[in-house]
Every structure is written in structure tokens, then in C-alpha cells.
Design a protein around this motif. Sequence first.
Motif, PDB file in Angstrom:
ATOM      1  N   ILE A 184       0.874  -1.182   0.000  1.00 23.45           N
ATOM      2  CA  ILE A 184       0.000   0.000   0.000  1.00 23.45           C
ATOM      3  C   ILE A 184       0.906   1.226   0.000  1.00 23.45           C
ATOM      4  O   ILE A 184       1.790   1.355   0.845  1.00 23.45           O
ATOM      5  CB  ILE A 184      -0.928   0.025   1.243  1.00 23.45           C
ATOM      6  CG1 ILE A 184      -1.921  -1.145   1.191  1.00 23.45           C
ATOM      7  CG2 ILE A 184      -1.685   1.354   1.309  1.00 23.45           C
ATOM      8  CD1 ILE A 184      -2.803  -1.273   2.429  1.00 23.45           C
ATOM      9  N   LYS A 185       0.681   2.108  -0.986  1.00 22.09           N
ATOM     10  CA  LYS A 185       1.458   3.352  -1.064  1.00 22.09           C
ATOM     11  C   LYS A 185       0.605   4.528  -0.593  1.00 22.09           C
ATOM     12  O   LYS A 185      -0.624   4.466  -0.597  1.00 22.09           O
ATOM     13  CB  LYS A 185       1.919   3.589  -2.509  1.00 22.09           C
ATOM     14  CG  LYS A 185       2.978   2.600  -2.973  1.00 22.09           C
ATOM     15  CD  LYS A 185       3.464   2.953  -4.356  1.00 22.09           C
ATOM     16  CE  LYS A 185       4.580   1.997  -4.790  1.00 22.09           C
ATOM     17  NZ  LYS A 185       5.048   2.299  -6.159  1.00 22.09           N
ATOM     18  N   VAL A 186       1.291   5.600  -0.211  1.00 24.11           N
ATOM     19  CA  VAL A 186       0.605   6.792   0.300  1.00 24.11           C
ATOM     20  C   VAL A 186      -0.429   7.308  -0.703  1.00 24.11           C
ATOM     21  O   VAL A 186      -1.529   7.710  -0.331  1.00 24.11           O
ATOM     22  CB  VAL A 186       1.626   7.904   0.651  1.00 24.11           C
ATOM     23  CG1 VAL A 186       0.931   9.206   1.013  1.00 24.11           C
ATOM     24  CG2 VAL A 186       2.519   7.452   1.811  1.00 24.11           C
ATOM     25  N   GLY A 187      -0.086   7.259  -1.993  1.00 22.34           N
ATOM     26  CA  GLY A 187      -0.981   7.759  -3.047  1.00 22.34           C
ATOM     27  C   GLY A 187      -2.317   7.044  -3.114  1.00 22.34           C
ATOM     28  O   GLY A 187      -3.281   7.556  -3.695  1.00 22.34           O
ATOM     29  N   GLU A 188      -2.400   5.829  -2.542  1.00 23.29           N
ATOM     30  CA  GLU A 188      -3.653   5.063  -2.563  1.00 23.29           C
ATOM     31  C   GLU A 188      -4.554   5.399  -1.371  1.00 23.29           C
ATOM     32  O   GLU A 188      -5.679   4.917  -1.282  1.00 23.29           O
ATOM     33  CB  GLU A 188      -3.343   3.555  -2.519  1.00 23.29           C
ATOM     34  CG  GLU A 188      -2.516   3.043  -3.692  1.00 23.29           C
ATOM     35  CD  GLU A 188      -1.942   1.661  -3.407  1.00 23.29           C
ATOM     36  OE1 GLU A 188      -2.711   0.774  -3.001  1.00 23.29           O
ATOM     37  OE2 GLU A 188      -0.721   1.489  -3.583  1.00 23.29           O
ATOM     38  N   LEU A 189      -4.042   6.195  -0.449  1.00 24.09           N
ATOM     39  CA  LEU A 189      -4.782   6.474   0.786  1.00 24.09           C
ATOM     40  C   LEU A 189      -5.544   7.790   0.706  1.00 24.09           C
ATOM     41  O   LEU A 189      -5.139   8.718   0.008  1.00 24.09           O
ATOM     42  CB  LEU A 189      -3.819   6.529   1.979  1.00 24.09           C
ATOM     43  CG  LEU A 189      -3.006   5.253   2.237  1.00 24.09           C
ATOM     44  CD1 LEU A 189      -1.963   5.516   3.308  1.00 24.09           C
ATOM     45  CD2 LEU A 189      -3.916   4.105   2.652  1.00 24.09           C
ATOM     46  N   HIS A 190      -6.650   7.845   1.447  1.00 22.27           N
ATOM     47  CA  HIS A 190      -7.430   9.080   1.537  1.00 22.27           C
ATOM     48  C   HIS A 190      -8.063   9.171   2.924  1.00 22.27           C
ATOM     49  O   HIS A 190      -8.618   8.194   3.420  1.00 22.27           O
ATOM     50  CB  HIS A 190      -8.531   9.103   0.470  1.00 22.27           C
ATOM     51  CG  HIS A 190      -9.463  10.259   0.633  1.00 22.27           C
ATOM     52  ND1 HIS A 190      -9.119  11.539   0.252  1.00 22.27           N
ATOM     53  CD2 HIS A 190     -10.704  10.343   1.182  1.00 22.27           C
ATOM     54  CE1 HIS A 190     -10.132  12.356   0.554  1.00 22.27           C
ATOM     55  NE2 HIS A 190     -11.099  11.662   1.116  1.00 22.27           N
ATOM     56  N   PHE A 191      -7.945  10.325   3.536  1.00 27.48           N
ATOM     57  CA  PHE A 191      -8.555  10.561   4.848  1.00 27.48           C
ATOM     58  C   PHE A 191      -9.322  11.877   4.780  1.00 27.48           C
ATOM     59  O   PHE A 191      -8.760  12.900   4.389  1.00 27.48           O
ATOM     60  CB  PHE A 191      -7.489  10.630   5.949  1.00 27.48           C
ATOM     61  CG  PHE A 191      -6.650   9.382   6.054  1.00 27.48           C
ATOM     62  CD1 PHE A 191      -7.104   8.285   6.763  1.00 27.48           C
ATOM     63  CD2 PHE A 191      -5.420   9.306   5.413  1.00 27.48           C
ATOM     64  CE1 PHE A 191      -6.344   7.127   6.850  1.00 27.48           C
ATOM     65  CE2 PHE A 191      -4.644   8.152   5.492  1.00 27.48           C
ATOM     66  CZ  PHE A 191      -5.116   7.063   6.212  1.00 27.48           C
ATOM     67  N   ASP A 192     -10.588  11.839   5.148  1.00 29.51           N
ATOM     68  CA  ASP A 192     -11.436  13.039   5.080  1.00 29.51           C
ATOM     69  C   ASP A 192     -10.848  14.187   5.899  1.00 29.51           C
ATOM     70  O   ASP A 192     -10.475  14.001   7.052  1.00 29.51           O
ATOM     71  CB  ASP A 192     -12.844  12.728   5.613  1.00 29.51           C
ATOM     72  CG  ASP A 192     -13.646  11.889   4.620  1.00 29.51           C
ATOM     73  OD1 ASP A 192     -13.245  11.838   3.441  1.00 29.51           O
ATOM     74  OD2 ASP A 192     -14.654  11.278   5.021  1.00 29.51           O
ATOM     75  N   GLY A 193     -10.784  15.355   5.261  1.00 34.08           N
ATOM     76  CA  GLY A 193     -10.345  16.560   5.971  1.00 34.08           C
ATOM     77  C   GLY A 193      -8.842  16.681   6.152  1.00 34.08           C
ATOM     78  O   GLY A 193      -8.358  17.648   6.728  1.00 34.08           O
ATOM     79  N   LEU A 194      -8.079  15.677   5.682  1.00 33.78           N
ATOM     80  CA  LEU A 194      -6.620  15.702   5.837  1.00 33.78           C
ATOM     81  C   LEU A 194      -5.940  15.692   4.471  1.00 33.78           C
ATOM     82  O   LEU A 194      -6.366  14.985   3.562  1.00 33.78           O
ATOM     83  CB  LEU A 194      -6.129  14.472   6.617  1.00 33.78           C
ATOM     84  CG  LEU A 194      -6.709  14.208   8.003  1.00 33.78           C
ATOM     85  CD1 LEU A 194      -6.125  12.934   8.566  1.00 33.78           C
ATOM     86  CD2 LEU A 194      -6.432  15.374   8.952  1.00 33.78           C
ATOM     87  N   GLU A 195      -4.870  16.460   4.366  1.00 30.44           N
ATOM     88  CA  GLU A 195      -4.052  16.421   3.148  1.00 30.44           C
ATOM     89  C   GLU A 195      -2.764  15.680   3.503  1.00 30.44           C
ATOM     90  O   GLU A 195      -2.082  16.037   4.459  1.00 30.44           O
ATOM     91  CB  GLU A 195      -3.735  17.859   2.725  1.00 30.44           C
ATOM     92  CG  GLU A 195      -2.966  17.959   1.430  1.00 30.44           C
ATOM     93  CD  GLU A 195      -2.512  19.389   1.151  1.00 30.44           C
ATOM     94  OE1 GLU A 195      -1.375  19.539   0.657  1.00 30.44           O
ATOM     95  OE2 GLU A 195      -3.257  20.336   1.458  1.00 30.44           O
ATOM     96  N   LEU A 196      -2.464  14.624   2.755  1.00 31.36           N
ATOM     97  CA  LEU A 196      -1.252  13.844   3.050  1.00 31.36           C
ATOM     98  C   LEU A 196      -0.038  14.574   2.489  1.00 31.36           C
ATOM     99  O   LEU A 196       0.004  14.901   1.306  1.00 31.36           O
ATOM    100  CB  LEU A 196      -1.366  12.433   2.452  1.00 31.36           C
ATOM    101  CG  LEU A 196      -2.371  11.534   3.182  1.00 31.36           C
ATOM    102  CD1 LEU A 196      -2.688  10.296   2.370  1.00 31.36           C
ATOM    103  CD2 LEU A 196      -1.852  11.124   4.548  1.00 31.36           C
ATOM    104  N   ALA A 197       0.944  14.827   3.359  1.00 34.36           N
ATOM    105  CA  ALA A 197       2.134  15.579   2.960  1.00 34.36           C
ATOM    106  C   ALA A 197       3.330  14.664   2.681  1.00 34.36           C
ATOM    107  O   ALA A 197       4.364  15.107   2.208  1.00 34.36           O
ATOM    108  CB  ALA A 197       2.490  16.587   4.045  1.00 34.36           C
TER     109      ALA A 197
END
Length: 199
Positions: free
Chosen positions: A160-173
Motif C-alpha cells: 500500500i502506497k501513500v498515493g492510494e490512501l485518503h482521509f477526510d479533511g486531511l491532506e497527506l504531505a
Amino acid sequence: MKEIDVIGKKRSETGKKASKLLRKEGFVPCNLYGEAKDENGLPKAMSFVASMKELRKIVYTPHIYVINLIIDGERHTSIIKELQFHPVTDALLHIDFYEVNDQKPITIGIPVKLTGLAQGVRDGGRMNLSVRKLNVTAKYQDIPEHLDIDVTDLKIGKSIKVGELHFDGLELATGKDVVVCSIKATRKSAMAASSDGNE
């Protein structure tokens, strides 16, 4: 995020000698960086001290806190920016705090928590967690204590890579190509796969 109070007091004397004396007495020199800037446009620091007893509860813990620094009675909402430890003794030498408010987003590392039993682990593979924290950008009041990642469908040889993840209200840095976790084949899983193929 959990909130915690830490009591401190401003210090007038800075420098190595003063810091050494403070540490001997059980205090840790700290800086608080906020909105204030110096004449060069760089963040201006407020120097203060807090007792090791006070700081222990925010340093030696897996939790991430919003810290209410109460310095000489004044309240400052902050997060830990940087910790400095002695290279040999591992003693805490210094802490930098960063003042936050409920309007301005911050970027902070949040612990990753894997949920579910991965298919690949059920098939005899071994889970490999590559990063323990992911950097997220959000207003501090929207930041969770940990990031839950469901690994139930993850198979041997997959990641699992970071690009595949999503969290509501958060921007992955953290970079999109960073691998968060993967499942490695083991001798047991390879034997199971070969016996399946021979049937």
C-alpha cells in the motif's frame, strides 16, 4: 488529538552554561516559535524552561498531543516541533515548540495503525510496516490521534502506497510513492504455494 497542559517559566539567561545548570536542576531549556518574526523575517523564539517531570508525559509516549503551554500564567496552544537528545546518554537536552491556532493548518507526523488481518498474512506471508508515521496537513483540531489503514485485502507481494490512501479533511504531505506497508513471502508461504500448484 489529545490535549495536555505543561507549566513553564520564561528564562532570561541563555547560552550553554545556563542551560547546563538548568538541566542539573531537573529543568529542560525550551523555545516556543509563533507568529512573531525578528528583523530578518525569521520566526522569533520565546525562551522558557519546564521541568523534566512535566515534559516526561509528552516526550516518552506514543501519543501525539496538542500542548497547552502555560508560561508565567500565559496560555499558548502548541505542538512539538523538534526534540534534541544527548547522543550518548539519550537524555533530553532541548525542545522546540510551535504555536498553533484553530485557523492555520499545520503539518505533523501521525502514527499509522493497521487494521484487519491481511489475506497475505493468512496465506503465511509476513507484514512489513515501512513507515510508522505519515505527515498530514490540517487544522490542529481536525487531526486524529492515528491513521487507520485497512489491510484486510492485501495479498503476498503487494503493498500500500501513500498515493492510494485518503482521509477526510486531511491532506497527506508524505510523498505519494512512499510504501506504507507490504506483505513479504516467507518460506512457509512459498511451500504452501508450491504444494497448491502440485495438486
